[in-house]
Design a protein around this motif. Structure first.
Motif, short mmCIF file in Angstrom:
data_model
loop_
_atom_site.label_atom_id
_atom_site.label_comp_id
_atom_site.label_asym_id
_atom_site.label_seq_id
_atom_site.Cartn_x
_atom_site.Cartn_y
_atom_site.Cartn_z
N GLY A 29 45.89 71.40 56.09
CA GLY A 29 46.96 71.48 54.76
C GLY A 29 48.14 70.63 54.82
N MET A 30 48.56 70.05 55.95
CA MET A 30 49.45 68.92 56.27
C MET A 30 48.56 67.39 55.85
N ALA A 31 47.54 67.24 56.07
CA ALA A 31 46.81 66.08 55.91
C ALA A 31 46.61 66.06 54.38
N PHE A 32 46.14 67.10 53.63
CA PHE A 32 46.13 67.33 52.33
C PHE A 32 47.46 66.84 51.48
N LEU A 33 48.39 67.53 51.93
CA LEU A 33 49.73 67.19 51.49
C LEU A 33 50.35 65.98 51.60
N LEU A 34 50.13 65.53 52.77
CA LEU A 34 50.63 63.90 53.09
C LEU A 34 49.90 63.13 52.10
N LEU A 35 48.75 63.28 52.19
CA LEU A 35 47.77 62.26 51.65
C LEU A 35 47.80 62.22 49.77
N VAL A 36 47.87 63.58 49.53
CA VAL A 36 48.07 63.46 47.93
C VAL A 36 49.52 63.13 47.71
N ALA A 37 50.38 63.74 48.13
CA ALA A 37 51.84 63.96 47.71
C ALA A 37 52.33 62.37 48.15
N GLY A 38 51.72 61.77 49.36
CA GLY A 38 52.06 60.58 49.70
C GLY A 38 51.85 59.23 48.94
N HIS A 39 50.93 59.67 47.97
CA HIS A 39 50.78 58.41 47.04
C HIS A 39 50.96 58.76 45.44
N GLU A 40 50.70 60.15 45.02
CA GLU A 40 50.66 60.21 43.85
C GLU A 40 52.21 59.93 43.24
N THR A 41 53.32 60.46 44.01
CA THR A 41 54.52 60.34 43.30
C THR A 41 54.85 58.92 43.32
N THR A 42 54.53 58.07 44.37
CA THR A 42 54.91 56.75 44.37
C THR A 42 54.23 55.92 43.20
N VAL A 43 53.01 56.28 42.75
CA VAL A 43 52.20 55.74 41.91
C VAL A 43 53.01 55.69 40.59
N ASN A 44 53.51 57.03 40.09
CA ASN A 44 54.15 57.47 39.04
C ASN A 44 55.39 56.85 39.16
N LEU A 45 56.16 56.61 40.15
CA LEU A 45 57.55 56.07 40.38
C LEU A 45 57.35 54.84 39.92
N ILE A 46 56.47 53.99 40.29
CA ILE A 46 56.10 52.75 39.80
C ILE A 46 55.74 52.35 38.54
N GLY A 47 54.94 53.40 38.00
CA GLY A 47 54.66 53.27 36.45
C GLY A 47 55.52 53.71 35.53
N ASN A 48 56.09 54.67 35.88
CA ASN A 48 57.25 55.14 35.07
C ASN A 48 58.55 54.12 35.01
N GLY A 49 58.73 53.58 36.36
CA GLY A 49 59.92 52.81 36.33
C GLY A 49 59.58 51.58 35.35
N VAL A 50 58.39 50.69 35.27
CA VAL A 50 58.04 49.62 34.76
C VAL A 50 58.22 50.02 33.24
N ARG A 51 57.54 51.11 32.75
CA ARG A 51 57.59 51.67 31.42
C ARG A 51 59.28 51.60 31.07
N ALA A 52 60.11 52.12 31.77
CA ALA A 52 61.37 52.21 31.37
C ALA A 52 62.00 51.07 31.17
N LEU A 53 61.79 50.08 32.28
CA LEU A 53 62.38 48.59 32.20
C LEU A 53 61.85 47.93 30.84
N LEU A 54 60.66 48.11 30.62
CA LEU A 54 60.12 47.29 29.62
C LEU A 54 60.45 47.87 28.35
N ALA A 55 60.92 49.08 28.34
CA ALA A 55 61.55 49.78 27.00
C ALA A 55 63.09 49.56 26.80
N HIS A 56 63.67 48.86 27.80
CA HIS A 56 65.17 48.72 27.95
C HIS A 56 65.17 47.32 28.23
N PRO A 57 64.99 46.27 27.54
CA PRO A 57 65.09 44.84 27.90
C PRO A 57 66.31 44.49 28.35
N GLY A 58 67.39 44.97 27.95
CA GLY A 58 68.85 44.77 28.45
C GLY A 58 68.95 45.05 29.88
#
Length: 398
Positions: A225-254
């Motif tokens: 259970g711990m390996a499952f949680l660390l592997l999945v949560a340990g990368h999925e959240t950061t993937v979307n932090l990067i992707g969503n962050g870049v989308r937000a910046l490109l949508a707000h050039p200022g």
């Protein structure tokens, strides 16, 4: 109380759930929701979300829930600290926190920078000066980091990424694919057995060795259970932090221009605003009412399930009045967000995700000063369902 069914608005909701949450919040902080054929309660107000995330009457124990226990294809995945209550949760978190220390996380900084630079080198070498940021950068960076941290550099990452996607963002947008859960669990059993036979200095080996004050160790199911949680949560959240962050910046050039002009002073605040404005986790995982309780003026009966909409809470005007909850402002100050949760289940990996996000976004913007969306790429492909928030691909050019 009217029953809310988001399935009638699936495409629009996946693309932009915030107008739906705003309408619900106007009507009240807690609503009855039908999701995947099951009825649940949805919390959209910020104060009520904080209450729900710490309410002693709301349990995280999947195995103790009559409503959902029968739907879990493999019990081992429900034995992590994410899906347990005190005192078991206290014991599990203490054992993991003992090894997942701030010092261990900080020691990864040079390696995170090295991986980041290597991935950006590969992007820069593309003759067409185009790339899918998700596949080329946002996925391999945190995947490599968490695999090296756990000591599984030989992980079959393509297969693991496929399993992970089918679990956190299943095509039907509702329940995790039982086949993917079963296959990943079988893989993790083999992985833990191999680590136990040949331990190293990595986190997974440390978790196999570590003992609590009474001499107890993580059981085989708890390790899975711990390996499952660390592997999945340990990368999925950061993937979307990067992707969503870049989308937000490109949508707000200022805002993008301000960050480029002062990365030292603004990168930390920019990452926090990305987490608040369009965070990687849309809804916290299910909670279950152990007794009758009241939340936001609504009576929730024992046995009912509850979803806390972190994304809705972090756009609540009662909490984020200035400069407005729907404004993306990397200089925002004031109350904190709920992107990593709240209370005893606050994300243990938040420091690692923040560090990866800051390094990745700063390096990306410095390396590609004219980074822009690819106008030939077509509309975004959004994650289905309500757990994760993000896109499956983000074509860019420079």
């Amino acid at each position: 109380m009217a029953l809310v069914d988001l399935s009638a608005h699936t495409d629009a909701f996946n693309a932009d759930p915030y107008p739906f949450y705003a309408a619900l919040r106007t009507a009240g902080p807690v609503h009855r929701l039908v999701l995947g054929g099951e009825r649940t309660w949805l919390v959209v107000g910020h104060e009520e979300a904080r209450q729900a995330l710490t309410h002693p009457g709301l349990s995280k124990d999947w195995l103790g829930s009559e409503l959902f226990a029968s739907t879990l294809p493999v019990q081992a995945v429900a034995t992590s600290m994410l899906d347990t209550d005190p005192p078991r949760h206290t014991r599990l978190r203490r054992l993991v926190a003992r090894e997942f220390t701030a010092r261990r996380v900080e020691s990864l900084r040079p390696r995170v920078q090295q991986i980041t630079d290597g991935l950006l080198d590969a992007m820069a070498a593309r003759p067409d000066r185009r790339a899918d940021l998700i596949a080329s950068f946002a996925v391999p960076l945190p995947m490599t980091v968490i695999c090296e941290l756990l000591g599984v550099p030989g992980l079959d990452r393509e297969r693991f990424r496929s399993w992970s996607g089918e679990i956190v963002a299943p095509p039907d947008g509702v329940g995790a694919d039982p086949r993917a859960v079963a296959e990943m669990t079988a893989y993790l059993f083999e992985l833990v057995a191999a680590k136990a036979a040949d331990p190293g200095e990595d986190l997974l080996s440390a978790l196999i060795r570590t003992r609590d004050e009474d001499g107890g160790r993580l059981s085989p199911d708890e390790l899975i259970g711990m390996a499952f949680l660390l592997l999945v949560a340990g990368h999925e959240t950061t993937v979307n932090l990067i992707g969503n962050g870049v989308r937000a910046l490109l949508a707000h050039p200022g805002q993008l221009a301000e960050l480029r002009a002062d990365p030292d002073g603004l990168i930390d605040g920019a990452v926090e605003e990305m987490l608040r404005y369009d965070g990687p986790v849309q809804h916290a995982t299910y909670r279950f009412a152990a007794t009758d309780l009241e939340l936001g003026g609504v009576t929730i009966t024992a046995g009912s399930s509850v979803l806390v909409a972190l994304a809705a809470a972090d756009r609540d005007p009662a909490r984020f009045a200035q400069p407005g909850p729907d404004v993306f402002d990397i200089r925002r100050t004031g109350p904190g967000h709920l992107a990593f949760g709240h209370g005893i289940h606050f994300c243990l990996g938040a420091p690692l995700a923040r560090m990866e996000g800051r390094i990745a976004l700063r390096a990306l913007l410095e390396r590609f000063p004219d980074l822009a969306g690819d106008p030939e790429a077509g509309p975004p492909d959004w994650f289905p369902g309500t757990l994760m928030r993000g896109v499956t691909r983000l074509p860019l050019r420079w």
